[in-house]
Motif scaffolding. Sequence first.
Motif, PDB file in Angstrom:
ATOM      1  N   LYS A 139     -26.092  31.590  18.956  1.00  0.00           N
ATOM      2  CA  LYS A 139     -25.408  32.766  19.483  1.00  0.00           C
ATOM      3  C   LYS A 139     -25.458  32.739  21.001  1.00  0.00           C
ATOM      4  O   LYS A 139     -26.440  32.274  21.599  1.00  0.00           O
ATOM      5  CB  LYS A 139     -26.064  34.048  18.962  1.00  0.00           C
ATOM      6  CG  LYS A 139     -25.814  34.329  17.487  1.00  0.00           C
ATOM      7  CD  LYS A 139     -26.310  35.720  17.089  1.00  0.00           C
ATOM      8  CE  LYS A 139     -25.957  36.045  15.654  1.00  0.00           C
ATOM      9  NZ  LYS A 139     -26.378  37.412  15.258  1.00  0.00           N
ATOM     10  N   LEU A 140     -24.385  33.231  21.606  1.00  0.00           N
ATOM     11  CA  LEU A 140     -24.377  33.382  23.054  1.00  0.00           C
ATOM     12  C   LEU A 140     -25.375  34.467  23.434  1.00  0.00           C
ATOM     13  O   LEU A 140     -25.346  35.573  22.898  1.00  0.00           O
ATOM     14  CB  LEU A 140     -22.977  33.764  23.536  1.00  0.00           C
ATOM     15  CG  LEU A 140     -22.828  33.997  25.042  1.00  0.00           C
ATOM     16  CD1 LEU A 140     -23.055  32.697  25.807  1.00  0.00           C
ATOM     17  CD2 LEU A 140     -21.456  34.585  25.359  1.00  0.00           C
ATOM     18  N   THR A 172     -24.085  36.184  10.359  1.00  0.00           N
ATOM     19  CA  THR A 172     -24.895  35.427   9.396  1.00  0.00           C
ATOM     20  C   THR A 172     -25.974  34.592  10.079  1.00  0.00           C
ATOM     21  O   THR A 172     -26.844  34.057   9.404  1.00  0.00           O
ATOM     22  CB  THR A 172     -23.995  34.500   8.564  1.00  0.00           C
ATOM     23  OG1 THR A 172     -23.363  33.542   9.427  1.00  0.00           O
ATOM     24  CG2 THR A 172     -22.932  35.294   7.826  1.00  0.00           C
ATOM     25  N   LYS A 173     -25.891  34.485  11.412  1.00  0.00           N
ATOM     26  CA  LYS A 173     -26.883  33.721  12.160  1.00  0.00           C
ATOM     27  C   LYS A 173     -27.983  34.643  12.672  1.00  0.00           C
ATOM     28  O   LYS A 173     -27.738  35.820  12.948  1.00  0.00           O
ATOM     29  CB  LYS A 173     -26.225  32.996  13.346  1.00  0.00           C
ATOM     30  CG  LYS A 173     -25.047  32.111  12.956  1.00  0.00           C
ATOM     31  CD  LYS A 173     -25.472  30.993  12.027  1.00  0.00           C
ATOM     32  CE  LYS A 173     -24.270  30.097  11.693  1.00  0.00           C
ATOM     33  NZ  LYS A 173     -24.647  29.036  10.734  1.00  0.00           N
ATOM     34  N   PRO A 174     -29.211  34.151  12.803  1.00  0.00           N
ATOM     35  CA  PRO A 174     -30.319  34.992  13.286  1.00  0.00           C
ATOM     36  C   PRO A 174     -30.060  35.482  14.712  1.00  0.00           C
ATOM     37  O   PRO A 174     -29.494  34.763  15.543  1.00  0.00           O
ATOM     38  CB  PRO A 174     -31.525  34.048  13.230  1.00  0.00           C
ATOM     39  CG  PRO A 174     -31.139  32.950  12.307  1.00  0.00           C
ATOM     40  CD  PRO A 174     -29.658  32.798  12.434  1.00  0.00           C
ATOM     41  N   ASP A 175     -30.476  36.709  14.989  1.00  0.00           N
ATOM     42  CA  ASP A 175     -30.397  37.227  16.352  1.00  0.00           C
ATOM     43  C   ASP A 175     -31.384  36.478  17.245  1.00  0.00           C
ATOM     44  O   ASP A 175     -32.385  35.926  16.791  1.00  0.00           O
ATOM     45  CB  ASP A 175     -30.716  38.718  16.378  1.00  0.00           C
ATOM     46  CG  ASP A 175     -29.605  39.567  15.757  1.00  0.00           C
ATOM     47  OD1 ASP A 175     -28.452  39.099  15.761  1.00  0.00           O
ATOM     48  OD2 ASP A 175     -29.902  40.668  15.264  1.00  0.00           O
ATOM     49  N   VAL A 176     -31.092  36.494  18.539  1.00  0.00           N
ATOM     50  CA  VAL A 176     -31.932  35.811  19.517  1.00  0.00           C
ATOM     51  C   VAL A 176     -32.669  36.843  20.357  1.00  0.00           C
ATOM     52  O   VAL A 176     -32.062  37.772  20.894  1.00  0.00           O
ATOM     53  CB  VAL A 176     -31.091  34.897  20.432  1.00  0.00           C
ATOM     54  CG1 VAL A 176     -31.956  34.292  21.533  1.00  0.00           C
ATOM     55  CG2 VAL A 176     -30.419  33.802  19.616  1.00  0.00           C
ATOM     56  N   THR A 202     -43.101  29.748  25.521  1.00  0.00           N
ATOM     57  CA  THR A 202     -41.984  30.433  24.879  1.00  0.00           C
ATOM     58  C   THR A 202     -42.504  31.324  23.763  1.00  0.00           C
ATOM     59  O   THR A 202     -43.487  30.993  23.094  1.00  0.00           O
ATOM     60  CB  THR A 202     -40.959  29.444  24.306  1.00  0.00           C
ATOM     61  OG1 THR A 202     -41.577  28.648  23.294  1.00  0.00           O
ATOM     62  CG2 THR A 202     -40.412  28.534  25.391  1.00  0.00           C
ATOM     63  N   VAL A 203     -41.808  32.451  23.586  1.00  0.00           N
ATOM     64  CA  VAL A 203     -42.146  33.393  22.524  1.00  0.00           C
ATOM     65  C   VAL A 203     -40.861  33.804  21.817  1.00  0.00           C
ATOM     66  O   VAL A 203     -39.967  34.385  22.442  1.00  0.00           O
ATOM     67  CB  VAL A 203     -42.856  34.653  23.057  1.00  0.00           C
ATOM     68  CG1 VAL A 203     -43.350  35.498  21.880  1.00  0.00           C
ATOM     69  CG2 VAL A 203     -44.005  34.308  23.990  1.00  0.00           C
ATOM     70  N   ASN A 204     -40.749  33.497  20.549  1.00  0.00           N
ATOM     71  CA  ASN A 204     -39.620  33.930  19.727  1.00  0.00           C
ATOM     72  C   ASN A 204     -40.021  35.226  19.034  1.00  0.00           C
ATOM     73  O   ASN A 204     -40.693  35.221  18.006  1.00  0.00           O
ATOM     74  CB  ASN A 204     -39.255  32.849  18.711  1.00  0.00           C
ATOM     75  CG  ASN A 204     -38.025  33.209  17.904  1.00  0.00           C
ATOM     76  OD1 ASN A 204     -37.508  34.326  17.985  1.00  0.00           O
ATOM     77  ND2 ASN A 204     -37.543  32.264  17.107  1.00  0.00           N
ATOM     78  N   TRP A 205     -39.609  36.346  19.598  1.00  0.00           N
ATOM     79  CA  TRP A 205     -40.057  37.651  19.104  1.00  0.00           C
ATOM     80  C   TRP A 205     -39.583  37.934  17.693  1.00  0.00           C
ATOM     81  O   TRP A 205     -40.177  38.767  16.989  1.00  0.00           O
ATOM     82  CB  TRP A 205     -39.578  38.756  20.044  1.00  0.00           C
ATOM     83  CG  TRP A 205     -40.071  38.634  21.449  1.00  0.00           C
ATOM     84  CD1 TRP A 205     -39.320  38.363  22.556  1.00  0.00           C
ATOM     85  CD2 TRP A 205     -41.419  38.780  21.915  1.00  0.00           C
ATOM     86  NE1 TRP A 205     -40.111  38.318  23.680  1.00  0.00           N
ATOM     87  CE2 TRP A 205     -41.402  38.575  23.312  1.00  0.00           C
ATOM     88  CE3 TRP A 205     -42.640  39.053  21.288  1.00  0.00           C
ATOM     89  CZ2 TRP A 205     -42.553  38.644  24.091  1.00  0.00           C
ATOM     90  CZ3 TRP A 205     -43.790  39.114  22.065  1.00  0.00           C
ATOM     91  CH2 TRP A 205     -43.739  38.919  23.445  1.00  0.00           C
TER      92      TRP A 205
END
Length: 263
Positions: A139-140, A172-176, A202-205
Amino acid sequence: MRKLVFFAFFITYCTILTAQIQDNYSPFDDGKLLRDKIQNPIANMLSVPVSYHLYLGDRNTNIIYFEPIIPITIFKKWQVITKTVIPLMNIPTRSGYKNGLGNVKFISTITSAKKKGFSWGFGPAIMFPAVKEILGNNKLSIGPSIIALKQTNGLTYGLAVQNYFSIVGSHTKPDVNILEAQIMVSQNFLDHWYVYTNPHITVNWNAISNKQWSVPLGVGIGKLIPNRYLPINLKAGVYKFVSHPTNADWLVQAQATFIINSK
């Protein structure tokens, strides 16, 4: 926790120990010499860093980064430093290794044109979708970017932070929602040598709790090769992951930065 405390103590000790061997520094030079500028991501310097990252684990990951940095003067006292991060990736998957272009990032920083010992800046950061879904986020995403660092007597220390939030893409794609933070510590020696640590955290919340953090700890050594026409900064480092969402244990980095113009 013990590893973090020991590492912090080690860096502090080395900094104090080596602070006495600097040559030809004065308070008026802080942040202005080329050997300082190569440690400052928002220096007024046109350059092209090329780096190789090897993630060591059960199955290794290889990434080559092209990161052109372009300064643009917008007013007499202000400038924009643009950095484009282009990753060429070779990563393991269940069906074998996949190659391609990962998430391209564009980071712009508004900062003072007159650099002194203290530098700071802010601006927007954009992360573009990866060409292949397996190679990154799809996603952008945009978000804020801030940086602050201090340079004095050959010592550089600071922090750069971005946080990306998805704004466009398939539902359908995970949010960033990803935080990226880079700690910057370096100490110059004689003859343009230096030691440094630049852990990229990095932290993927949005990930599950045990897959959120990527935290490497390590150290590296570098040397500036002065040249009238094309100075080159070379450095290499080794990092141990104390936390990583995959099976990576170690990170080996090597980078060459071609300095096209420095003002």
